[in-house]
Scaffold this motif. Structure first.
Motif, PDB file in Angstrom:
ATOM      1  N   PHE A  55      51.057  49.660  37.082  1.00  0.00           N
ATOM      2  CA  PHE A  55      51.793  50.222  37.861  1.00  0.00           C
ATOM      3  C   PHE A  55      51.587  50.032  39.574  1.00  0.00           C
ATOM      4  N   LEU A  56      50.289  49.946  40.141  1.00  0.00           N
ATOM      5  CA  LEU A  56      48.942  49.733  40.489  1.00  0.00           C
ATOM      6  C   LEU A  56      48.832  48.209  40.732  1.00  0.00           C
ATOM      7  N   ARG A  59      53.271  45.720  38.733  1.00  0.00           N
ATOM      8  CA  ARG A  59      53.869  45.214  37.319  1.00  0.00           C
ATOM      9  C   ARG A  59      55.594  46.193  37.141  1.00  0.00           C
ATOM     10  N   ILE A  60      55.268  46.992  37.087  1.00  0.00           N
ATOM     11  CA  ILE A  60      56.374  48.620  36.787  1.00  0.00           C
ATOM     12  C   ILE A  60      56.331  49.586  37.961  1.00  0.00           C
ATOM     13  N   GLU A  61      57.656  49.773  38.147  1.00  0.00           N
ATOM     14  CA  GLU A  61      57.190  51.079  39.032  1.00  0.00           C
ATOM     15  C   GLU A  61      57.209  52.908  38.754  1.00  0.00           C
ATOM     16  N   GLU A  66      55.946  60.187  37.624  1.00  0.00           N
ATOM     17  CA  GLU A  66      56.087  59.872  35.797  1.00  0.00           C
ATOM     18  C   GLU A  66      53.909  59.595  36.383  1.00  0.00           C
ATOM     19  N   GLN A  67      53.787  59.339  37.726  1.00  0.00           N
ATOM     20  CA  GLN A  67      52.168  58.744  38.458  1.00  0.00           C
ATOM     21  C   GLN A  67      51.856  59.875  37.639  1.00  0.00           C
ATOM     22  N   MET A  68      51.956  61.410  38.435  1.00  0.00           N
ATOM     23  CA  MET A  68      51.319  62.288  37.734  1.00  0.00           C
ATOM     24  C   MET A  68      51.168  62.420  36.121  1.00  0.00           C
ATOM     25  N   SER A 152      46.502  41.781  45.793  1.00  0.00           N
ATOM     26  CA  SER A 152      47.115  43.377  46.919  1.00  0.00           C
ATOM     27  C   SER A 152      47.917  44.172  45.279  1.00  0.00           C
ATOM     28  N   GLU A 153      47.349  45.090  45.689  1.00  0.00           N
ATOM     29  CA  GLU A 153      48.020  46.232  44.483  1.00  0.00           C
ATOM     30  C   GLU A 153      48.792  47.508  45.753  1.00  0.00           C
ATOM     31  N   PHE A 154      49.494  48.397  45.094  1.00  0.00           N
ATOM     32  CA  PHE A 154      50.093  49.856  45.450  1.00  0.00           C
ATOM     33  C   PHE A 154      49.674  49.883  46.515  1.00  0.00           C
ATOM     34  N   PHE A 155      48.074  50.282  46.738  1.00  0.00           N
ATOM     35  CA  PHE A 155      47.850  51.639  47.488  1.00  0.00           C
ATOM     36  C   PHE A 155      46.545  50.336  48.551  1.00  0.00           C
ATOM     37  N   ASP A 156      47.483  49.392  49.010  1.00  0.00           N
ATOM     38  CA  ASP A 156      46.525  48.896  49.781  1.00  0.00           C
ATOM     39  C   ASP A 156      46.888  48.291  51.290  1.00  0.00           C
TER      40      ASP A 156
END
Length: 199
Positions: A55-56, A59-61, A66-68, A152-156
């Motif tokens: 996820f990060l 590759r997936i959403e 779902e994250q939690m 880069s990642e999801f939180f960047d």
């Protein structure tokens, strides 16, 4: 919630240097010969941790729920298989990220950082003896991430990193030890070694 005397957690936004520092502390921390030092990280390399990393990396959403769910499952395995067994043997755990990261990174208008932390408390996860926070501005951390390269990642994004930093300031425990992440690794190691309390 049980506070463990040999459990030390390193937190910080991406690019703060906590992984480098925590690994260095494992090398440098003096302990009796019958005590082992364990470096551990979350998300783990287990089945749930790998999904989180997918996820990060984009590759997936995943939805917030779902994250939690994945973070709680990954942490449950982490606590059951690594943290508790080592603490029961009186080993020392130096950990890269824990419940505070989950609260800071996943906290948003749908589910606040404080609520996420409370969810983790209700799970009964052990509370670390000390938390070290590598303090650096989101702007400085972004420069570091750019220098080290990589995808880069999801939180960047700057906006997300600013929110994460603000969330950290809301939920870190009162006895958190703040470290100036712009200092040299040598100075940071010295500061941590002088602060760690083994009982």
């Amino acid at each position: 919630m049980v506070r463990m005397s040999h459990f030390f957690v390193f937190e910080g936004i991406d690019g703060s240097g906590k992984t480098t520092l925590s690994k260095k502390i494992v090398e440098m921390l003096p302990v009796p010969p019958n005590i082992n030092k364990v470096w551990h990280r979350e998300p783990t390399d287990g089945i749930y941790g790998k999904q989180i990393r997918n996820f990060l990396s984009g590759r997936i959403e995943l939805t917030t729920k779902e994250q939690m769910d994945l973070f709680i499952k990954d942490r449950s395995e982490s606590v059951r298989n690594v943290i508790i067994p080592n603490l029961e043997k009186h080993n020392i755990i130096i950990q890269d990220r824990y419940i505070y990261s989950t609260a800071a990174y996943q906290g948003n208008s749908t589910l606040s950082a404080e609520e996420i932390l409370e969810i983790n408390y209700r799970e009964g996860f052990p509370i670390p003896n000390q938390v070290f926070f590598l303090d650096i501005t989101p702007e400085e951390a972004a420069e570091r991430r750019a220098l080290r390269g990589g995808k880069s990642e999801f939180f960047d994004e700057d906006q997300k990193q600013n929110l994460i930093y603000q969330n950290y300031m809301k939920i870190l425990p009162e006895n958190t030890i703040f470290l100036d992440a712009t200092q040299s690794i040598e100075d940071l190691v010295t500061a941590v070694l002088e602060s760690i309390v083994l009982t």
